[in-house]
Design a protein around this motif. Sequence first.
Motif, PDB file in Angstrom:
ATOM      1  N   PHE A   1      35.999  70.869  41.951  1.00  0.00           N
ATOM      2  CA  PHE A   1      35.172  69.665  41.965  1.00  0.00           C
ATOM      3  C   PHE A   1      35.739  68.787  43.073  1.00  0.00           C
ATOM      4  O   PHE A   1      36.827  68.230  42.902  1.00  0.00           O
TER       5      PHE A   1
ATOM      6  N   ASN B   1      39.503  68.802  43.866  1.00  0.00           N
ATOM      7  CA  ASN B   1      40.202  69.223  42.653  1.00  0.00           C
ATOM      8  C   ASN B   1      39.907  70.696  42.362  1.00  0.00           C
ATOM      9  O   ASN B   1      38.831  71.040  41.893  1.00  0.00           O
TER      10      ASN B   1
ATOM     11  N   PRO C   1      46.889  73.199  28.070  1.00  0.00           N
ATOM     12  CA  PRO C   1      46.872  71.739  28.100  1.00  0.00           C
ATOM     13  C   PRO C   1      45.525  71.183  28.551  1.00  0.00           C
ATOM     14  O   PRO C   1      44.729  71.880  29.174  1.00  0.00           O
TER      15      PRO C   1
ATOM     16  N   SER D   1      43.429  71.881  32.011  1.00  0.00           N
ATOM     17  CA  SER D   1      43.830  73.170  32.605  1.00  0.00           C
ATOM     18  C   SER D   1      42.641  74.023  33.031  1.00  0.00           C
ATOM     19  O   SER D   1      42.826  75.073  33.636  1.00  0.00           O
ATOM     20  N   GLY D   2      41.419  73.582  32.689  1.00  0.00           N
ATOM     21  CA  GLY D   2      40.224  74.307  33.149  1.00  0.00           C
ATOM     22  C   GLY D   2      39.531  75.136  32.084  1.00  0.00           C
ATOM     23  O   GLY D   2      38.631  75.914  32.394  1.00  0.00           O
ATOM     24  N   LYS D   3      39.902  74.952  30.807  1.00  0.00           N
ATOM     25  CA  LYS D   3      39.336  75.765  29.721  1.00  0.00           C
ATOM     26  C   LYS D   3      37.824  75.562  29.599  1.00  0.00           C
ATOM     27  O   LYS D   3      37.063  76.519  29.529  1.00  0.00           O
ATOM     28  N   SER D   4      37.403  74.294  29.572  1.00  0.00           N
ATOM     29  CA  SER D   4      35.962  74.017  29.441  1.00  0.00           C
ATOM     30  C   SER D   4      35.209  74.502  30.671  1.00  0.00           C
ATOM     31  O   SER D   4      34.109  75.062  30.559  1.00  0.00           O
ATOM     32  N   THR D   5      35.795  74.296  31.833  1.00  0.00           N
ATOM     33  CA  THR D   5      35.143  74.738  33.074  1.00  0.00           C
ATOM     34  C   THR D   5      34.978  76.258  33.061  1.00  0.00           C
ATOM     35  O   THR D   5      33.930  76.773  33.464  1.00  0.00           O
TER      36      THR D   5
HETATM   37  P1  ADP Z   1      40.125  71.413  29.812  1.00  0.00           P
HETATM   38  O1  ADP Z   1      38.892  71.833  29.085  1.00  0.00           O
HETATM   39  O2  ADP Z   1      41.170  72.485  29.857  1.00  0.00           O
HETATM   40  O3  ADP Z   1      40.681  70.132  29.299  1.00  0.00           O
HETATM   41  P2  ADP Z   1      38.333  70.944  32.013  1.00  0.00           P
HETATM   42  O4  ADP Z   1      37.788  72.256  32.427  1.00  0.00           O
HETATM   43  O5  ADP Z   1      37.460  70.073  31.186  1.00  0.00           O
HETATM   44  O6  ADP Z   1      39.760  71.164  31.334  1.00  0.00           O
HETATM   45  O7  ADP Z   1      38.710  70.084  33.287  1.00  0.00           O
HETATM   46  C1  ADP Z   1      39.576  70.549  34.281  1.00  0.00           C
HETATM   47  C2  ADP Z   1      39.554  69.573  35.430  1.00  0.00           C
HETATM   48  O8  ADP Z   1      38.256  69.571  36.023  1.00  0.00           O
HETATM   49  C3  ADP Z   1      39.831  68.136  35.047  1.00  0.00           C
HETATM   50  O9  ADP Z   1      40.634  67.590  36.067  1.00  0.00           O
HETATM   51  C4  ADP Z   1      38.471  67.507  35.013  1.00  0.00           C
HETATM   52  O10 ADP Z   1      38.550  66.149  35.342  1.00  0.00           O
HETATM   53  C5  ADP Z   1      37.736  68.271  36.086  1.00  0.00           C
HETATM   54  N1  ADP Z   1      36.287  68.362  35.855  1.00  0.00           N
HETATM   55  C6  ADP Z   1      35.691  69.057  34.848  1.00  0.00           C
HETATM   56  N2  ADP Z   1      34.353  68.961  34.923  1.00  0.00           N
HETATM   57  C7  ADP Z   1      34.090  68.188  36.011  1.00  0.00           C
HETATM   58  C8  ADP Z   1      32.879  67.727  36.639  1.00  0.00           C
HETATM   59  N3  ADP Z   1      31.679  68.062  36.156  1.00  0.00           N
HETATM   60  N4  ADP Z   1      33.000  66.963  37.741  1.00  0.00           N
HETATM   61  C9  ADP Z   1      34.210  66.642  38.245  1.00  0.00           C
HETATM   62  N5  ADP Z   1      35.371  67.039  37.705  1.00  0.00           N
HETATM   63  C10 ADP Z   1      35.332  67.817  36.609  1.00  0.00           C
END
Ligand code: ADP
Length: 251
Positions: A22, A25, A46, A49-53
Amino acid sequence: MSRQDTAAAEPEIRVEGLYKSFGANEVLRGIDLEIGRGEVVCVIGPSGSGKSTLLRCVNLLEEPDRGRVLVGGTELTDPDVDIDAARRRIGMVFQQFNLFPHLTVTANLTLPQRRVLGRSRAEAARVAAENLARVGLAEKADAYPAALSGGQQQRVAIARALAMGPEVMLFDEPTSALDPELVGDVLAVMRMLARDGMTMIVVTHEMSFAREVADRVVFMDGGVVVEDGAPADVIGAPRHARTRDFLSRLL
Ligand code: ADP
Ligand code: MG
């Protein structure tokens, strides 16, 4: 191996060299993952860490920058694939249940079946009833979401996903928004799904669930898979300092 053996061994979910940023990042930095049919994989790690992504890339809610995602042998990252059709094979359950507040429980389940799958009213109602019974909420069919506990709402959200007939279910911290006393019922439904042979990726902080139900636990940190193995190994005897660190902070 014969050609047929190779086909049988094809994992239900295959993630290859997945990258996602992103802006500046870099959130996923080369993820490789294979999940067999009927396998349950818990993803821990943690916050940030990118789990949701990762989950969102698996069903292409996010478009990866690089790498491939295959589900049931179909490459979702192929630009020519019918992404709507492919996505229908993947159910997703989020931390927030996202039920329509102005619709009854049954209508929450029938609406997507009718809109997305084109099922008749009667067929959608039949499938809704079947799946509400499956999550133990048959008696809440005519209730509105606001009349349900958080745990019941999450079970409705699971039933809604199941009513679409997915081959694969993705769970993103499904119990994190729940009061502690409501977590057990939701985990029980997920345990039942696992027993019934559903292929599942579950992002969770519930270590006892991961130990009990997962075939494998994947520990992610900084956008990479640090450790991937049996729960008894990854949780019980982690090989990496980063995994040990993370687990010690959970206790
Ligand atoms: P987790 O689920 O492990 O907590 P995420 O996948 O939600 O981690 O997020 C990983 C990183 O990506 C974070 O720094 C978050 O801010 C960033 N991020 C996630 N989704 C977006 C988005 N749609 N736009 C910008 N940054 C994002
Ligand atoms: Mg997350």
